[in-house]
Scaffold this motif. Structure first.
Motif, PDB file in Angstrom:
ATOM      1  N   PRO A 123     -45.972 -36.859 -18.314  1.00 29.59           N
ATOM      2  CA  PRO A 123     -44.777 -36.766 -19.168  1.00 29.59           C
ATOM      3  C   PRO A 123     -44.977 -37.469 -20.509  1.00 29.59           C
ATOM      4  O   PRO A 123     -45.767 -38.415 -20.630  1.00 29.59           O
ATOM      5  N   ASN A 124     -44.231 -36.966 -21.519  1.00 31.06           N
ATOM      6  CA  ASN A 124     -44.327 -37.548 -22.849  1.00 31.06           C
ATOM      7  C   ASN A 124     -43.184 -38.541 -23.100  1.00 31.06           C
ATOM      8  O   ASN A 124     -42.333 -38.780 -22.237  1.00 31.06           O
ATOM      9  N   ARG A 125     -43.176 -39.097 -24.273  1.00 33.76           N
ATOM     10  CA  ARG A 125     -42.200 -40.137 -24.625  1.00 33.76           C
ATOM     11  C   ARG A 125     -40.769 -39.611 -24.561  1.00 33.76           C
ATOM     12  O   ARG A 125     -39.889 -40.299 -24.039  1.00 33.76           O
ATOM     13  N   ARG A 126     -40.548 -38.403 -25.048  1.00 33.56           N
ATOM     14  CA  ARG A 126     -39.191 -37.838 -25.081  1.00 33.56           C
ATOM     15  C   ARG A 126     -38.619 -37.714 -23.672  1.00 33.56           C
ATOM     16  O   ARG A 126     -37.458 -38.085 -23.409  1.00 33.56           O
ATOM     17  N   ASP A 127     -39.429 -37.164 -22.766  1.00 35.20           N
ATOM     18  CA  ASP A 127     -38.980 -36.990 -21.389  1.00 35.20           C
ATOM     19  C   ASP A 127     -38.742 -38.348 -20.718  1.00 35.20           C
ATOM     20  O   ASP A 127     -37.753 -38.535 -19.983  1.00 35.20           O
ATOM     21  N   PHE A 128     -39.636 -39.304 -21.004  1.00 37.54           N
ATOM     22  CA  PHE A 128     -39.517 -40.628 -20.389  1.00 37.54           C
ATOM     23  C   PHE A 128     -38.217 -41.309 -20.835  1.00 37.54           C
ATOM     24  O   PHE A 128     -37.480 -41.882 -20.022  1.00 37.54           O
ATOM     25  N   GLU A 129     -37.950 -41.282 -22.135  1.00 35.58           N
ATOM     26  CA  GLU A 129     -36.748 -41.950 -22.665  1.00 35.58           C
ATOM     27  C   GLU A 129     -35.483 -41.333 -22.074  1.00 35.58           C
ATOM     28  O   GLU A 129     -34.533 -42.053 -21.726  1.00 35.58           O
ATOM     29  N   GLU A 130     -35.459 -40.018 -21.936  1.00 39.75           N
ATOM     30  CA  GLU A 130     -34.273 -39.336 -21.401  1.00 39.75           C
ATOM     31  C   GLU A 130     -34.026 -39.747 -19.950  1.00 39.75           C
ATOM     32  O   GLU A 130     -32.880 -40.073 -19.564  1.00 39.75           O
ATOM     33  N   LYS A 131     -35.098 -39.768 -19.151  1.00 42.47           N
ATOM     34  CA  LYS A 131     -34.948 -40.131 -17.738  1.00 42.47           C
ATOM     35  C   LYS A 131     -34.665 -41.625 -17.567  1.00 42.47           C
ATOM     36  O   LYS A 131     -33.881 -42.028 -16.695  1.00 42.47           O
ATOM     37  N   LEU A 132     -35.298 -42.444 -18.391  1.00 44.75           N
ATOM     38  CA  LEU A 132     -35.055 -43.887 -18.315  1.00 44.75           C
ATOM     39  C   LEU A 132     -33.599 -44.196 -18.636  1.00 44.75           C
ATOM     40  O   LEU A 132     -32.974 -45.039 -17.976  1.00 44.75           O
ATOM     41  N   ASN A 133     -33.083 -43.541 -19.636  1.00 40.94           N
ATOM     42  CA  ASN A 133     -31.691 -43.755 -20.024  1.00 40.94           C
ATOM     43  C   ASN A 133     -30.752 -43.439 -18.850  1.00 40.94           C
ATOM     44  O   ASN A 133     -29.788 -44.172 -18.587  1.00 40.94           O
ATOM     45  N   ASN A 134     -31.054 -42.351 -18.116  1.00 37.83           N
ATOM     46  CA  ASN A 134     -30.233 -41.984 -16.952  1.00 37.83           C
ATOM     47  C   ASN A 134     -30.321 -43.053 -15.858  1.00 37.83           C
ATOM     48  O   ASN A 134     -29.313 -43.400 -15.227  1.00 37.83           O
ATOM     49  N   HIS A 135     -31.529 -43.597 -15.642  1.00 39.05           N
ATOM     50  CA  HIS A 135     -31.695 -44.622 -14.604  1.00 39.05           C
ATOM     51  C   HIS A 135     -30.986 -45.921 -14.988  1.00 39.05           C
ATOM     52  O   HIS A 135     -30.469 -46.635 -14.115  1.00 39.05           O
ATOM     53  N   ILE A 136     -30.967 -46.215 -16.284  1.00 34.46           N
ATOM     54  CA  ILE A 136     -30.265 -47.430 -16.732  1.00 34.46           C
ATOM     55  C   ILE A 136     -28.773 -47.297 -16.470  1.00 34.46           C
ATOM     56  O   ILE A 136     -28.116 -48.253 -16.014  1.00 34.46           O
ATOM     57  N   PHE A 137     -28.219 -46.113 -16.723  1.00 35.35           N
ATOM     58  CA  PHE A 137     -26.801 -45.886 -16.432  1.00 35.35           C
ATOM     59  C   PHE A 137     -26.531 -45.988 -14.935  1.00 35.35           C
ATOM     60  O   PHE A 137     -25.523 -46.573 -14.505  1.00 35.35           O
ATOM     61  N   LEU A 138     -27.431 -45.428 -14.131  1.00 32.22           N
ATOM     62  CA  LEU A 138     -27.255 -45.484 -12.680  1.00 32.22           C
ATOM     63  C   LEU A 138     -27.401 -46.915 -12.159  1.00 32.22           C
ATOM     64  O   LEU A 138     -26.765 -47.304 -11.172  1.00 32.22           O
ATOM     65  N   GLN A 139     -28.265 -47.701 -12.815  1.00 32.96           N
ATOM     66  CA  GLN A 139     -28.471 -49.078 -12.372  1.00 32.96           C
ATOM     67  C   GLN A 139     -27.176 -49.885 -12.438  1.00 32.96           C
ATOM     68  O   GLN A 139     -26.911 -50.730 -11.588  1.00 32.96           O
ATOM     69  N   LYS A 140     -26.348 -49.617 -13.442  1.00 35.42           N
ATOM     70  CA  LYS A 140     -25.104 -50.347 -13.609  1.00 35.42           C
ATOM     71  C   LYS A 140     -24.147 -50.049 -12.460  1.00 35.42           C
ATOM     72  O   LYS A 140     -23.273 -50.853 -12.128  1.00 35.42           O
ATOM     73  N   ARG A 141     -24.308 -48.866 -11.820  1.00 42.25           N
ATOM     74  CA  ARG A 141     -23.451 -48.504 -10.689  1.00 42.25           C
ATOM     75  C   ARG A 141     -24.055 -48.928  -9.362  1.00 42.25           C
ATOM     76  O   ARG A 141     -23.354 -49.318  -8.432  1.00 42.25           O
ATOM     77  N   ARG A 142     -25.389 -48.901  -9.253  1.00 40.14           N
ATOM     78  CA  ARG A 142     -26.034 -49.159  -7.970  1.00 40.14           C
ATOM     79  C   ARG A 142     -26.625 -50.570  -7.868  1.00 40.14           C
ATOM     80  O   ARG A 142     -27.017 -50.998  -6.780  1.00 40.14           O
ATOM     81  N   ALA A 143     -26.773 -51.226  -8.976  1.00 40.03           N
ATOM     82  CA  ALA A 143     -27.319 -52.595  -8.998  1.00 40.03           C
ATOM     83  C   ALA A 143     -28.739 -52.659  -8.444  1.00 40.03           C
ATOM     84  O   ALA A 143     -29.114 -53.597  -7.734  1.00 40.03           O
ATOM     85  N   ASN A 144     -29.536 -51.632  -8.752  1.00 39.55           N
ATOM     86  CA  ASN A 144     -30.942 -51.655  -8.330  1.00 39.55           C
ATOM     87  C   ASN A 144     -31.814 -52.192  -9.458  1.00 39.55           C
ATOM     88  O   ASN A 144     -31.428 -52.172 -10.627  1.00 39.55           O
TER      89      ASN A 144
END
Length: 479
Positions: free
Chosen positions: A327-348
């Motif tokens: 994967p490239n930088r664009r794909d990584f940033e998009e997926k990372l951003n989603n995981h950061i949002f999910l982290q706030k809900r799941r506390a992982n």
């Protein structure tokens, strides 16, 4: 993306179908008009002439034979001077019948009222007998000839067509009547053959509009006034000019060609149903339409296939690095951003590892860009084999790579970073192509609840550069 992709296919398919239907319809209309004009201007007049020729052979010939008999001086002399010798007229009528293949040849003497055929004397006629009234009626009319349809008990009691002709002497004194007879079934078969062979309905009218000849199987009307669709054109049909008429009946279009037959003093009409002559055009239209739509469907599938493949390639190019196949930088940033949002809900826990290949510019400058590309591909392979499927990896740019470890503790992240660092340093393939150990500088950080994507990326980047500044080939952790 998928929705827009399908919309493009639907739009192209719709436009192609509209184009196919429009072109096929225009061709159909043009072909239909050409077929109709050809029917009016060529086929119908030509067929009318052909039918007229057939009629000449089948009906007009008997008519001319009757005229020949009435004007024969032998017949005239026999009626005036030699009627007592009936054998002469019998032989004469027999000769006419056999020579011209008539069903019957006859003669009536006005002086004696004797009725003769090829078989000899038949009867003495008088105006009290129903079977004889035709003669007295014929005698009173102005015309020298007529066509008469009648039953005759003396002639097999079948419906017959009699062609009657008046006989006059040199001073124009009426001497009697002569003529020939044809079985109406023969005429009916003739008219039927026109319908089957040419797809035309043939009808004869006299100057009063009465139906004199028609195919009995399909027509029981006796006068032109009974033809609702023709009565308004009665004068045109019963004129001595050739005309072409068009009318509609029961939703179908009919074309009529008219012709005056002077030999019979009758008006011939040849009627054609347009659908009988444009059926092929309609079938060709349906065939062309089917082919066009089939081709359109095939093209649509091809377009959909091409768009799908092209879309897949674009999607791949938008997500993956073409050199390293990760994967490239664009794909990584998009997926990372989603995981950061999910982290706030799941506390992982999420850990980020960012590393840069040390002294990569020297590899390109000394060993060439192909060697440099091999190094990057090998680093990417080591990276792919070191992480879980749930983790994120990417080539960040140039010789920089990044990892996001999902649901991983700081200790797990440190162990993985050290593992990758050591594998790079001791990798046999990298040592073989570069002739020395290839190392990398690592930065490590953990995502906190207050972090945004940009903030955590900036921190891990700072940690990596700190490793560079402190001697390279090491791991720096920043909170």
């Amino acid at each position: 993306m998928k929705k827009s992709k399908y919309m493009v296919v639907i739009l192209i398919t719709s436009l192609l179908i509209i184009l196919s239907v429009t072109v096929s319809t225009i061709n159909y209309i043009v072909s239909l008009n050409n077929a109709q004009n050809q029917l009016k201007d060529q086929a119908l007049p030509l067929s009318l002439d052909n039918i007229y020729s057939d009629i000449q052979k089948s009906i007009i010939q008997p008519y001319l034979v009757s005229s020949l008999m009435a004007n024969d001086t032998f017949v005239q002399d026999w009626l005036v001077n030699d009627e007592g010798n009936s054998d002469k007229i019998t032989k004469y009528l027999e000769t006419i019948k056999n020579k011209y293949d008539m069903f019957n040849a006859f003669l009536v003497s006005d002086k004696t009222k004797n009725y003769y055929t090829q078989d000899g004397f038949v009867e003495k006629i008088n105006d009290t007998k129903d079977d004889n009234k035709w003669y007295f009626k014929f005698k009173r009319i102005e015309n020298k000839h007529e066509i008469n349809l009648d039953m005759n008990a003396m002639l097999s009691n079948n419906l017959m067509m009699f062609i009657n002709y008046k006989i006059f002497d040199s001073n124009y004194h009426f001497l009697g009547a002569t003529g020939v007879a044809l079985k109406i079934s023969y005429i009916d078969d003739l008219l039927k053959s026109f319908r089957i062979k040419h797809k035309f309905i043939v009808t004869f009218f006299n100057n009063k509009g009465e139906v004199i000849l028609s195919e009995r199987q399909i027509n029981n009307r006796t006068n032109i006034d009974e033809y609702e669709e023709l009565v308004n054109n009665k004068e045109i049909i019963l004129s001595k000019k050739t005309n072409v008429l068009e009318y509609s009946r029961d939703g179908a279009t009919y074309i009529i060609n008219t012709k005056y037959i002077p030999e019979l003093d009758l008006y011939l009409t040849v009627e054609a149903k347009l659908d009988d002559f444009v059926g092929d055009v309609r079938q060709i239209f349906y065939f062309n339409l089917l082919i066009s739509i089939s081709i359109t469907i095939i093209i649509s599938f091809l377009v959909a296939y091409i768009i799908k493949n092209y879309s897949r390639k674009l999607e791949y190019l938008s997500q993956y690095d073409t050199l390293t196949k990760i994967p490239n930088r664009r794909d990584f940033e998009e997926k990372l951003n989603n995981h950061i949002f999910l982290q706030k809900r799941r506390a992982n826990e999420i850990g980020l590892i960012f590393f840069d290949v040390d002294n990569f510019k020297l590899i390109n400058d000394r060993l060439g860009h192909q060697t440099g590309d091999f190094v990057l591909r090998r680093v990417a392979n080591i990276l792919k084999n070191s992480v879980r499927k749930s983790d994120l990896i990417a080539r960040w740019g140039g010789e920089e790579f990044i990892i996001a470890l999902i649901d991983s503790s700081l200790d797990d992240c440190m162990k993985l970073a050290e593992k990758i660092r050591a594998e790079l340093e001791h990798d046999y393939e990298l040592k073989d192509i570069c002739s020395y150990s290839v190392t990398a500088s690592f930065g490590l950080t953990m995502v906190t609840e207050e972090d945004t994507k940009d903030r955590v990326l900036s921190r891990v980047d700072e940690a990596m550069y700190k490793s560079k500044d402190e001697g390279k080939n090491k791991i720096t952790f920043l909170i």
